[in-house]
Design a protein around this motif. Structure first.
Motif, PDB file in Angstrom:
ATOM      1  N   GLU A  23       0.831  -1.202   0.000  1.00 13.71           N
ATOM      2  CA  GLU A  23       0.000   0.000   0.000  1.00 13.71           C
ATOM      3  C   GLU A  23       0.871   1.259   0.000  1.00 13.71           C
ATOM      4  OE1 GLU A  23      -3.152   2.045   3.017  1.00 13.71           O
ATOM      5  OE2 GLU A  23      -3.405  -0.104   2.633  1.00 13.71           O
ATOM      6  N   VAL A  24       1.926   1.256   0.784  1.00 12.01           N
ATOM      7  CA  VAL A  24       2.850   2.387   0.828  1.00 12.01           C
ATOM      8  C   VAL A  24       3.502   2.572  -0.546  1.00 12.01           C
ATOM      9  CG1 VAL A  24       5.066   3.165   1.780  1.00 12.01           C
ATOM     10  CG2 VAL A  24       3.278   2.308   3.296  1.00 12.01           C
ATOM     11  N   ARG A  25       3.931   1.473  -1.152  1.00 14.41           N
ATOM     12  CA  ARG A  25       4.552   1.551  -2.486  1.00 14.41           C
ATOM     13  C   ARG A  25       3.561   2.073  -3.521  1.00 14.41           C
ATOM     14  NH1 ARG A  25       7.519  -3.874  -3.977  1.00 14.41           N
ATOM     15  NH2 ARG A  25       7.187  -2.857  -5.972  1.00 14.41           N
ATOM     16  N   GLU A  26       2.310   1.608  -3.472  1.00 11.76           N
ATOM     17  CA  GLU A  26       1.286   2.052  -4.425  1.00 11.76           C
ATOM     18  C   GLU A  26       0.991   3.541  -4.226  1.00 11.76           C
ATOM     19  OE1 GLU A  26      -1.595   1.989  -7.477  1.00 11.76           O
ATOM     20  OE2 GLU A  26       0.138   0.729  -7.022  1.00 11.76           O
ATOM     21  N   ASN A  27       0.897   3.977  -2.977  1.00  8.87           N
ATOM     22  CA  ASN A  27       0.657   5.385  -2.682  1.00  8.87           C
ATOM     23  C   ASN A  27       1.797   6.239  -3.222  1.00  8.87           C
ATOM     24  OD1 ASN A  27       0.651   7.945  -1.261  1.00  8.87           O
ATOM     25  ND2 ASN A  27      -0.926   7.057   0.046  1.00  8.87           N
ATOM     26  N   LEU A  28       3.015   5.787  -3.038  1.00 13.58           N
ATOM     27  CA  LEU A  28       4.182   6.507  -3.559  1.00 13.58           C
ATOM     28  C   LEU A  28       4.149   6.569  -5.086  1.00 13.58           C
ATOM     29  CD1 LEU A  28       6.935   7.859  -2.977  1.00 13.58           C
ATOM     30  CD2 LEU A  28       7.953   5.576  -3.131  1.00 13.58           C
ATOM     31  N   ARG A  29       3.788   5.463  -5.714  1.00 17.33           N
ATOM     32  CA  ARG A  29       3.700   5.425  -7.174  1.00 17.33           C
ATOM     33  C   ARG A  29       2.632   6.401  -7.681  1.00 17.33           C
ATOM     34  NH1 ARG A  29       0.804   3.786 -11.040  1.00 17.33           N
ATOM     35  NH2 ARG A  29      -0.744   2.745  -9.757  1.00 17.33           N
TER      36      ARG A  29
ATOM     37  N   CYS B  55       1.298  11.541 -10.237  1.00 20.54           N
ATOM     38  CA  CYS B  55       0.568  12.806 -10.128  1.00 20.54           C
ATOM     39  C   CYS B  55       1.531  13.985 -10.205  1.00 20.54           C
ATOM     40  CB  CYS B  55      -0.213  12.834  -8.818  1.00 20.54           C
ATOM     41  SG  CYS B  55      -1.034  14.406  -8.469  1.00 20.54           S
ATOM     42  N   TYR B  56       2.651  13.908  -9.483  1.00 13.87           N
ATOM     43  CA  TYR B  56       3.615  15.007  -9.458  1.00 13.87           C
ATOM     44  C   TYR B  56       4.254  15.226 -10.822  1.00 13.87           C
ATOM     45  CZ  TYR B  56       3.459  14.744  -4.312  1.00 13.87           C
ATOM     46  OH  TYR B  56       3.074  14.748  -3.000  1.00 13.87           O
TER      47      TYR B  56
ATOM     48  N   SER C   7      -6.490  19.303  -9.979  1.00 13.17           N
ATOM     49  CA  SER C   7      -7.617  18.642  -9.305  1.00 13.17           C
ATOM     50  C   SER C   7      -7.197  17.281  -8.764  1.00 13.17           C
ATOM     51  CB  SER C   7      -8.792  18.466 -10.271  1.00 13.17           C
ATOM     52  OG  SER C   7      -9.303  19.712 -10.649  1.00 13.17           O
ATOM     53  N   GLU C   8      -6.415  16.548  -9.530  1.00 17.97           N
ATOM     54  CA  GLU C   8      -5.910  15.254  -9.078  1.00 17.97           C
ATOM     55  C   GLU C   8      -4.981  15.429  -7.872  1.00 17.97           C
ATOM     56  OE1 GLU C   8      -3.104  11.640 -10.723  1.00 17.97           O
ATOM     57  OE2 GLU C   8      -4.149  12.886 -12.178  1.00 17.97           O
ATOM     58  N   ALA C   9      -4.131  16.421  -7.939  1.00 18.77           N
ATOM     59  CA  ALA C   9      -3.195  16.667  -6.833  1.00 18.77           C
ATOM     60  C   ALA C   9      -3.947  17.008  -5.552  1.00 18.77           C
ATOM     61  CB  ALA C   9      -2.233  17.795  -7.198  1.00 18.77           C
ATOM     62  N   GLN C  10      -5.074  17.688  -5.667  1.00 14.21           N
ATOM     63  CA  GLN C  10      -5.856  18.023  -4.473  1.00 14.21           C
ATOM     64  C   GLN C  10      -6.309  16.776  -3.726  1.00 14.21           C
ATOM     65  OE1 GLN C  10      -8.738  20.604  -6.486  1.00 14.21           O
ATOM     66  NE2 GLN C  10      -8.017  22.287  -5.196  1.00 14.21           N
ATOM     67  N   MET C  11      -6.423  15.658  -4.422  1.00 10.94           N
ATOM     68  CA  MET C  11      -6.855  14.412  -3.798  1.00 10.94           C
ATOM     69  C   MET C  11      -5.683  13.490  -3.450  1.00 10.94           C
ATOM     70  SD  MET C  11     -10.059  14.596  -3.547  1.00 10.94           S
ATOM     71  CE  MET C  11     -10.169  16.364  -3.475  1.00 10.94           C
ATOM     72  N   THR C  12      -4.480  13.844  -3.891  1.00 19.33           N
ATOM     73  CA  THR C  12      -3.331  12.949  -3.759  1.00 19.33           C
ATOM     74  C   THR C  12      -2.209  13.533  -2.908  1.00 19.33           C
ATOM     75  OG1 THR C  12      -3.822  12.124  -5.978  1.00 19.33           O
ATOM     76  CG2 THR C  12      -1.672  11.600  -5.101  1.00 19.33           C
TER      77      THR C  12
ATOM     78  N   ASP D 289      11.000  16.443  -2.342  1.00 21.65           N
ATOM     79  CA  ASP D 289      11.196  16.165  -0.917  1.00 21.65           C
ATOM     80  C   ASP D 289      10.176  15.135  -0.428  1.00 21.65           C
ATOM     81  OD1 ASP D 289      13.311  17.938  -0.839  1.00 21.65           O
ATOM     82  OD2 ASP D 289      12.172  19.540   0.153  1.00 21.65           O
ATOM     83  N   ASP D 290       8.924  15.289  -0.852  1.00 25.48           N
ATOM     84  CA  ASP D 290       7.887  14.336  -0.443  1.00 25.48           C
ATOM     85  C   ASP D 290       8.207  12.926  -0.950  1.00 25.48           C
ATOM     86  OD1 ASP D 290       5.334  13.470   0.636  1.00 25.48           O
ATOM     87  OD2 ASP D 290       4.645  13.399  -1.444  1.00 25.48           O
ATOM     88  N   LEU D 291       8.746  12.845  -2.149  1.00 23.81           N
ATOM     89  CA  LEU D 291       9.105  11.539  -2.718  1.00 23.81           C
ATOM     90  C   LEU D 291      10.465  11.049  -2.228  1.00 23.81           C
ATOM     91  CD1 LEU D 291       7.943  12.133  -6.400  1.00 23.81           C
ATOM     92  CD2 LEU D 291       6.751  10.822  -4.622  1.00 23.81           C
ATOM     93  N   ARG D 292      11.116  11.881  -1.425  1.00 22.82           N
ATOM     94  CA  ARG D 292      12.457  11.581  -0.872  1.00 22.82           C
ATOM     95  C   ARG D 292      13.494  11.419  -1.969  1.00 22.82           C
ATOM     96  NH1 ARG D 292       8.927  10.311   2.825  1.00 22.82           N
ATOM     97  NH2 ARG D 292       9.318  10.127   5.024  1.00 22.82           N
TER      98      ARG D 292
END
Length: 169
Positions: A38-44, A49-50, A96-101, A161-164
């Protein structure tokens, strides 16, 4: 006899306890794997999105720059309007996508970029309609458009930074 029954019960009980402990350990391992996935999928999802938000914000900024050049050099045509509006629309969809991600820190930078892009777009459109607000000129529009690049760099840094990508030592 009682000793024999107690011995058999102890053996069976020990086997059952060992089996239950093994099942619990397997369940914990499966949960950890799911959490990790789940963490990997969220990062992906955030990375995708970024990348798209950064690309579309940069393209909208470039489209505004090109539009300003067209306004100075030859006058705006329908194809120019379509190109600018497509860039604006693509950016709106990514934002709009970034607002949710995106987490709040990244979203704050993305919102700043979005507001700046919208402000320059409005500025340019008022100039095109020959109904500028006080102080609005092609030169002030060009400066406001150029200033967006600073905000884009700050947004990109927050995303990295968020993606490290840029780990802090």
């Amino acid at each position: 006899m009682i000793i024999a029954v107690a011995g058999v019960a102890g053996t069976l009980g020990g086997t059952l306890l060992a089996q239950r402990a093994s099942e619990r350990a397997r369940r914990r391992e499966i949960e950890l794997l799911r959490d990790h996935e789940e963490v990997r999928e969220n990062l992906r999802l955030r990375r995708t999105c970024y990348v798209e938000l950064n690309r579309d914000a940069r393209q909208f900024t470039t489209a505004l720059n090109q539009y300003l050049h067209v306004m100075r050099e030859r006058g705006v045509e329908d194809a120019d309007r379509v190109a600018l509006d497509e860039a604006k629309s693509a950016h709106r969809d990514r934002y709009s996508e970034a607002q949710m991600t995106a987490p709040d820190e990244v979203l704050a930078h993305a919102a700043e970029v979005s507001r700046a892009l919208s402000a320059v777009y409005g500025h340019v459109k008022r100039l095109e309609r020959e109904q500028p607000e006080p102080g609005e000129t092609l030169a002030t529009a060009a400066q406001a458009q150029a200033d967006i690049w600073i905000r884009l760099r700050a947004m990109r840094t927050a995303m990295r930074d968020d993606l490290r990508v840029n780990p802090q030592s």
